[in-house]
Design a protein around this motif. Structure first.
Motif, PDB file in Angstrom:
ATOM      1  N   PRO A 115      39.687  62.737  69.375  1.00  0.00           N
ATOM      2  CA  PRO A 115      39.383  61.772  68.828  1.00  0.00           C
ATOM      3  C   PRO A 115      39.783  61.629  67.112  1.00  0.00           C
ATOM      4  O   PRO A 115      40.527  62.414  66.717  1.00  0.00           O
ATOM      5  CB  PRO A 115      37.642  62.775  68.105  1.00  0.00           C
ATOM      6  CG  PRO A 115      37.320  63.584  69.135  1.00  0.00           C
ATOM      7  CD  PRO A 115      38.534  64.024  69.870  1.00  0.00           C
ATOM      8  N   GLN A 116      40.458  59.526  67.339  1.00  0.00           N
ATOM      9  CA  GLN A 116      40.725  59.665  66.443  1.00  0.00           C
ATOM     10  C   GLN A 116      41.160  60.373  64.781  1.00  0.00           C
ATOM     11  O   GLN A 116      41.681  59.932  64.157  1.00  0.00           O
ATOM     12  CB  GLN A 116      41.335  57.881  66.878  1.00  0.00           C
ATOM     13  CG  GLN A 116      42.446  57.134  66.041  1.00  0.00           C
ATOM     14  CD  GLN A 116      43.455  57.756  66.410  1.00  0.00           C
ATOM     15  OE1 GLN A 116      43.603  58.667  67.129  1.00  0.00           O
ATOM     16  NE2 GLN A 116      44.630  56.945  66.030  1.00  0.00           N
ATOM     17  N   PHE A 117      40.025  59.916  64.488  1.00  0.00           N
ATOM     18  CA  PHE A 117      39.635  60.775  62.847  1.00  0.00           C
ATOM     19  C   PHE A 117      39.615  61.862  62.590  1.00  0.00           C
ATOM     20  O   PHE A 117      41.151  61.712  61.585  1.00  0.00           O
ATOM     21  CB  PHE A 117      38.123  60.251  62.535  1.00  0.00           C
ATOM     22  CG  PHE A 117      37.864  60.965  60.997  1.00  0.00           C
ATOM     23  CD1 PHE A 117      38.353  60.259  60.259  1.00  0.00           C
ATOM     24  CD2 PHE A 117      37.503  62.158  61.045  1.00  0.00           C
ATOM     25  CE1 PHE A 117      38.042  60.686  58.377  1.00  0.00           C
ATOM     26  CE2 PHE A 117      37.246  62.155  59.237  1.00  0.00           C
ATOM     27  CZ  PHE A 117      37.399  61.904  58.188  1.00  0.00           C
ATOM     28  N   SER A 118      39.705  62.743  63.830  1.00  0.00           N
ATOM     29  CA  SER A 118      40.570  63.855  63.488  1.00  0.00           C
ATOM     30  C   SER A 118      41.461  64.412  62.817  1.00  0.00           C
ATOM     31  O   SER A 118      42.636  65.234  63.449  1.00  0.00           O
ATOM     32  CB  SER A 118      39.420  65.309  63.975  1.00  0.00           C
ATOM     33  OG  SER A 118      38.132  64.997  64.192  1.00  0.00           O
ATOM     34  N   ALA A 119      42.438  63.118  64.852  1.00  0.00           N
ATOM     35  CA  ALA A 119      43.737  63.133  64.075  1.00  0.00           C
ATOM     36  C   ALA A 119      44.427  62.878  63.847  1.00  0.00           C
ATOM     37  O   ALA A 119      45.351  63.797  62.964  1.00  0.00           O
ATOM     38  CB  ALA A 119      44.104  62.712  65.694  1.00  0.00           C
ATOM     39  N   ILE A 120      44.412  61.879  63.213  1.00  0.00           N
ATOM     40  CA  ILE A 120      44.975  61.528  61.633  1.00  0.00           C
ATOM     41  C   ILE A 120      44.441  62.454  60.489  1.00  0.00           C
ATOM     42  O   ILE A 120      45.662  62.893  60.059  1.00  0.00           O
ATOM     43  CB  ILE A 120      43.982  59.881  61.445  1.00  0.00           C
ATOM     44  CG1 ILE A 120      44.403  59.055  62.114  1.00  0.00           C
ATOM     45  CG2 ILE A 120      44.279  59.810  60.391  1.00  0.00           C
ATOM     46  CD1 ILE A 120      43.299  57.941  61.900  1.00  0.00           C
ATOM     47  N   TYR A 121      43.272  63.334  60.157  1.00  0.00           N
ATOM     48  CA  TYR A 121      43.276  64.014  59.487  1.00  0.00           C
ATOM     49  C   TYR A 121      44.260  65.213  59.494  1.00  0.00           C
ATOM     50  O   TYR A 121      44.405  65.988  58.329  1.00  0.00           O
ATOM     51  CB  TYR A 121      41.704  64.282  59.474  1.00  0.00           C
ATOM     52  CG  TYR A 121      41.343  65.142  58.007  1.00  0.00           C
ATOM     53  CD1 TYR A 121      40.690  64.441  57.196  1.00  0.00           C
ATOM     54  CD2 TYR A 121      41.142  66.341  58.410  1.00  0.00           C
ATOM     55  CE1 TYR A 121      40.177  65.458  56.106  1.00  0.00           C
ATOM     56  CE2 TYR A 121      40.598  67.031  57.302  1.00  0.00           C
ATOM     57  CZ  TYR A 121      40.132  66.506  56.082  1.00  0.00           C
ATOM     58  OH  TYR A 121      39.850  67.507  55.020  1.00  0.00           O
ATOM     59  N   GLU A 122      44.387  65.753  60.523  1.00  0.00           N
ATOM     60  CA  GLU A 122      44.633  67.682  60.729  1.00  0.00           C
ATOM     61  C   GLU A 122      46.441  66.751  60.983  1.00  0.00           C
ATOM     62  O   GLU A 122      46.779  67.571  60.475  1.00  0.00           O
ATOM     63  CB  GLU A 122      44.627  68.063  62.399  1.00  0.00           C
ATOM     64  CG  GLU A 122      42.350  68.023  62.535  1.00  0.00           C
ATOM     65  CD  GLU A 122      42.606  69.271  61.849  1.00  0.00           C
ATOM     66  OE1 GLU A 122      43.296  70.113  61.032  1.00  0.00           O
ATOM     67  OE2 GLU A 122      41.429  69.002  60.748  1.00  0.00           O
TER      68      GLU A 122
END
Length: 340
Positions: A184-191
């Motif tokens: 999921p894109q938000f988590s990909a960015i955050y991590e």
């Protein structure tokens, strides 16, 4: 153990103390690559129905930088580089037969290259990055796409000056549905951003942006810039084919397609490659505004978001960001509800 991950709709930002006097105050300058800044954090996807010369002009006027796609012949790409010399990036894949042409385009004056593949975490990607940096140490290399902190780290170690993050969130992408892979894109960015803080190499959030809300969330999560495909494709200035709408001939609609769609691959390659299936779709959508109107709308929302975050800069927005997990009811509560 199964790790929990989030889309943009699964999270919200908590308002912070605000000492910003006006929504016109926040500075939207950001880093595109290790050593290159842009005046605002919006990029157009390097796709054939998105970026063309008209949209490139609009981006440059607003302080962004165009990244031209690779899905045309060398002569056309050379024309782009000649027209936008020292103002544009070009793109390439990993095909050995095409790389020499890219070296020529860099020598002609392109700022750098975006090495653009669906799954960028590979040994072949490392080697191509290293080759470009060895032959053109003064040129920027953007590499992607990836969706894990380890992949981001490995591309930076190979020499990337910026990394594109996003596997499967695009409006015309079906990779997740076909393969089962993608974060999921938000988590990909955050991590990835947690590693980016230490390595200090910008990440570009590529895909999944629908409104200024998503732009704010992506930047607050740690992206330095966001890349837009469908939103720019459905503007008057895009490279997409346009036609009058059947229901109302006074209005236009534009064709947007993924580069892994059957429609694109049939056009570009003549047919789907053997033993592969399409991982994208094509569709027509209404053209509602110019690219300038879209940019103004998204940046206006971003500036408002930065005041709620008490932030004069994108770095300050990231530093102060406090996220909460929300349910689907949050989105329902957040929408206008005429019938309540």
């Amino acid at each position: 153990m199964i790790k929990k991950s989030y889309t943009f709709d699964d999270v919200a930002l908590v308002p912070q103390f605000n000492n910003i006097l006006s929504r016109t105050e926040p500075n939207l300058e950001t880093w595109l690559t290790r050593d290159r800044k842009i005046a605002m954090p919006l990029l157009a996807s390097n796709m054939d129905t998105v970026i063309g010369e008209s949209l490139a002009e609009v981006l440059l006027t607003n302080g962004s930088i165009p990244i031209f796609h690779r899905f045309t012949d060398f002569k056309k790409q050379a024309e782009w580089v000649e027209r936008f010399k020292d103002k544009t990036f070009i793109s390439c894949g990993l095909q050995s037969s095409k790389l020499e042409e890219v070296h020529q385009l860099l020598e002609m004056g392109a700022l750098g290259v975006c090495i653009d593949v669906a799954h960028g975490h590979s040994n072949r990607m490392f080697k191509v990055i290293e080759e470009f940096k060895k032959r053109h140490p003064d040129k920027d290399v953007i590499a992607g796409n990836v969706c894990t902190a380890m992949a981001y780290h490995d591309l930076v170690n190979a020499g990337a000056d910026a990394v594109k993050v996003g596997v499967g969130p695009g409006a015309a992408c079906t990779t997740r549905m076909v393969t089962g892979f993608g974060v999921p894109q938000f988590s990909a960015i955050y991590e990835c951003a947690r590693i980016a803080e230490k390595l200090r190499i910008p990440l570009i959030a590529d895909g999944g942006i629908r409104t200024s809300r998503d732009v704010v969330l992506a930047l607050a999560a740690g992206a330095s810039s966001v890349m837009l495909g469908k939103l720019f494709a459905l503007t008057l200035d895009s490279a997409a084919i346009k036609r009058p709408m059947a229901a109302d001939s006074s209005r236009l609609e534009a064709k947007y397609r993924g580069q892994a769609s059957e429609d694109f691959q049939t056009d570009y390659y003549g047919a789907l490659k053997e033993k592969t299936v399409a991982e994208g779709v094509d569709f027509w959508g209404p053209v509602e505004k110019s690219a300038q109107q879209l940019i103004d709308l998204l940046l206006g929302g971003l500036r408002s978001g930065m005041t709620y975050g008490g932030s004069n800069s994108i770095k300050e927005l990231q530093r102060k960001a406090e996220f909460v997990e929300v349910s689907a009811l949050y989105m329902n509560e957040s929408m206008p509800r005429k019938e309540d």
